[in-house]
Motif scaffolding. Sequence first.
Motif, PDB file in Angstrom:
ATOM      1  N   UNK A 169       0.826  -1.213   0.000  1.00 13.04           N
ATOM      2  CA  UNK A 169       0.000   0.000   0.000  1.00 13.04           C
ATOM      3  C   UNK A 169       0.859   1.262   0.000  1.00 13.04           C
ATOM      4  N   UNK A 170       1.904   1.280   0.825  1.00 14.36           N
ATOM      5  CA  UNK A 170       2.769   2.458   0.899  1.00 14.36           C
ATOM      6  C   UNK A 170       3.552   2.662  -0.398  1.00 14.36           C
ATOM      7  N   UNK A 171       4.083   1.575  -0.948  1.00 12.99           N
ATOM      8  CA  UNK A 171       4.830   1.691  -2.193  1.00 12.99           C
ATOM      9  C   UNK A 171       3.920   2.128  -3.346  1.00 12.99           C
TER      10      UNK A 171
ATOM     11  N   UNK B 108       3.130  15.529   1.709  1.00 16.91           N
ATOM     12  CA  UNK B 108       2.459  14.251   1.468  1.00 16.91           C
ATOM     13  C   UNK B 108       3.462  13.113   1.277  1.00 16.91           C
ATOM     14  N   UNK B 109       4.459  13.356   0.444  1.00 16.40           N
ATOM     15  CA  UNK B 109       5.413  12.276   0.168  1.00 16.40           C
ATOM     16  C   UNK B 109       6.324  12.021   1.365  1.00 16.40           C
ATOM     17  N   UNK B 110       6.608  13.071   2.158  1.00 20.14           N
ATOM     18  CA  UNK B 110       7.451  12.897   3.353  1.00 20.14           C
ATOM     19  C   UNK B 110       6.743  12.047   4.398  1.00 20.14           C
ATOM     20  N   UNK B 111       5.421  12.182   4.526  1.00 21.55           N
ATOM     21  CA  UNK B 111       4.671  11.375   5.487  1.00 21.55           C
ATOM     22  C   UNK B 111       4.753   9.888   5.136  1.00 21.55           C
ATOM     23  N   UNK B 112       4.712   9.571   3.850  1.00 19.55           N
ATOM     24  CA  UNK B 112       4.816   8.163   3.432  1.00 19.55           C
ATOM     25  C   UNK B 112       6.219   7.641   3.691  1.00 19.55           C
ATOM     26  N   UNK B 113       7.238   8.454   3.416  1.00 20.33           N
ATOM     27  CA  UNK B 113       8.608   8.039   3.700  1.00 20.33           C
ATOM     28  C   UNK B 113       8.805   7.739   5.191  1.00 20.33           C
ATOM     29  N   UNK B 114       8.268   8.589   6.046  1.00 18.27           N
ATOM     30  CA  UNK B 114       8.426   8.384   7.486  1.00 18.27           C
ATOM     31  C   UNK B 114       7.752   7.094   7.936  1.00 18.27           C
ATOM     32  N   UNK B 115       6.601   6.789   7.362  1.00 20.53           N
ATOM     33  CA  UNK B 115       5.924   5.541   7.722  1.00 20.53           C
ATOM     34  C   UNK B 115       6.703   4.331   7.234  1.00 20.53           C
TER      35      UNK B 115
ATOM     36  N   UNK C 214      19.298   4.959  -0.350  1.00 22.85           N
ATOM     37  CA  UNK C 214      17.866   5.164  -0.184  1.00 22.85           C
ATOM     38  C   UNK C 214      17.487   6.638  -0.347  1.00 22.85           C
ATOM     39  N   UNK C 215      18.346   7.533   0.116  1.00 19.66           N
ATOM     40  CA  UNK C 215      18.072   8.963  -0.027  1.00 19.66           C
ATOM     41  C   UNK C 215      18.105   9.384  -1.493  1.00 19.66           C
ATOM     42  N   UNK C 216      19.024   8.818  -2.274  1.00 12.26           N
ATOM     43  CA  UNK C 216      19.076   9.118  -3.704  1.00 12.26           C
ATOM     44  C   UNK C 216      17.808   8.634  -4.400  1.00 12.26           C
ATOM     45  N   UNK C 217      17.341   7.448  -4.038  1.00 14.77           N
ATOM     46  CA  UNK C 217      16.119   6.921  -4.638  1.00 14.77           C
ATOM     47  C   UNK C 217      14.920   7.808  -4.302  1.00 14.77           C
ATOM     48  N   UNK C 218      14.872   8.295  -3.083  1.00 20.46           N
ATOM     49  CA  UNK C 218      13.751   9.155  -2.685  1.00 20.46           C
ATOM     50  C   UNK C 218      13.851  10.531  -3.346  1.00 20.46           C
TER      51      UNK C 218
END
Length: 327
Positions: A127-129, A148-155, A177-181
């Motif tokens: 669901x998150x992905x 919005x996207x930061x909230x999903x990353x934190x979860x 992981x930071x590069x991918x985000x």
Amino acid sequence: MSKSSNTSSALTLDSSNPLYLHPSDHPGMILVAKSFDGTGFGAWKRAMTIALLAKNKLSFVNGISITPTNPSFLAQWQRCNDTVISWILNTLSGDISASVLYTETAHNLWVELNDRYGQVNGAKLYQLQKSICAISQGSGDIATYFTKIKAIWDELNALNSIPPCSCGVSHLLAKREEVQRLVQFLMGLNSSYDSIRGNILMMKPLPSISEAYAILIQDENQREIHSTNIFSTESSSMNANSRNSYSRFENMKSEVCTHCKKSGHTSNKCYRLVGFPKDFKFIKTKRFSANNASSEADVTEQKEQAPLGLTSEQIGDLLQLLQKSYS
């Protein structure tokens, strides 16, 4: 020294001691604003952890503060334990609170909630992905999209945290992981940011997500200033054109023809002196002024005297020729 004095000195606690309860710490306190109803356990757990840490009571839920062996501290420990249980129950919905009401320690209550709601499963990760892939800027601004996207990353971080290590691999994994985000964040931007997005991707080394966000916010602010200036210039131009048109209209109203006595033109442009245009159309109204009536009478007289485009002299000549031919 009596036994009561020993107990009193033993219970003199410093404010940094987890067994210390401030006078404002009462069982009815609500530490987090949003209650837990079975969804969003990661966010609720994070908020409760911050609140309990601020109250210096996190050790009661993570198992560090256990039942003391010294009888002098047992009653105080039980007070703190029950207070923490009350704080947790106050943030649970009615059904969940009733199901864990008889848990004896705050640690057991915390473990039970984690076992019930905090387990990582494939459906949650899916669901998150999927949310990450579907999210985009749309009609919102950069700040709203990033939130919005930061909230999903934190979860996702709460579900799949990278454990620390001494070999440095965890640091490399975190960097990747930071590069991918960063790429995910840039992919969701509107097409109007193609230029600044290309500039960010060409930077070596790639900036962090926070640095890229700052660059985009600055570019967005510049766009707003530029659009505001254009709007102000266009508004000033429209106002100036309106004023010029009004001035010309007022000037035309002030002009009066000395021949026909009408406003809007002068004698050197009067149609009754210089002639009517070929496409000029007379408009008949119920009320006519003396000048209009006389001008239309002249035109009618000319039409009656000149049928088929002939003048009165030409008609007289034609009649004489006809008389001669029949004589």
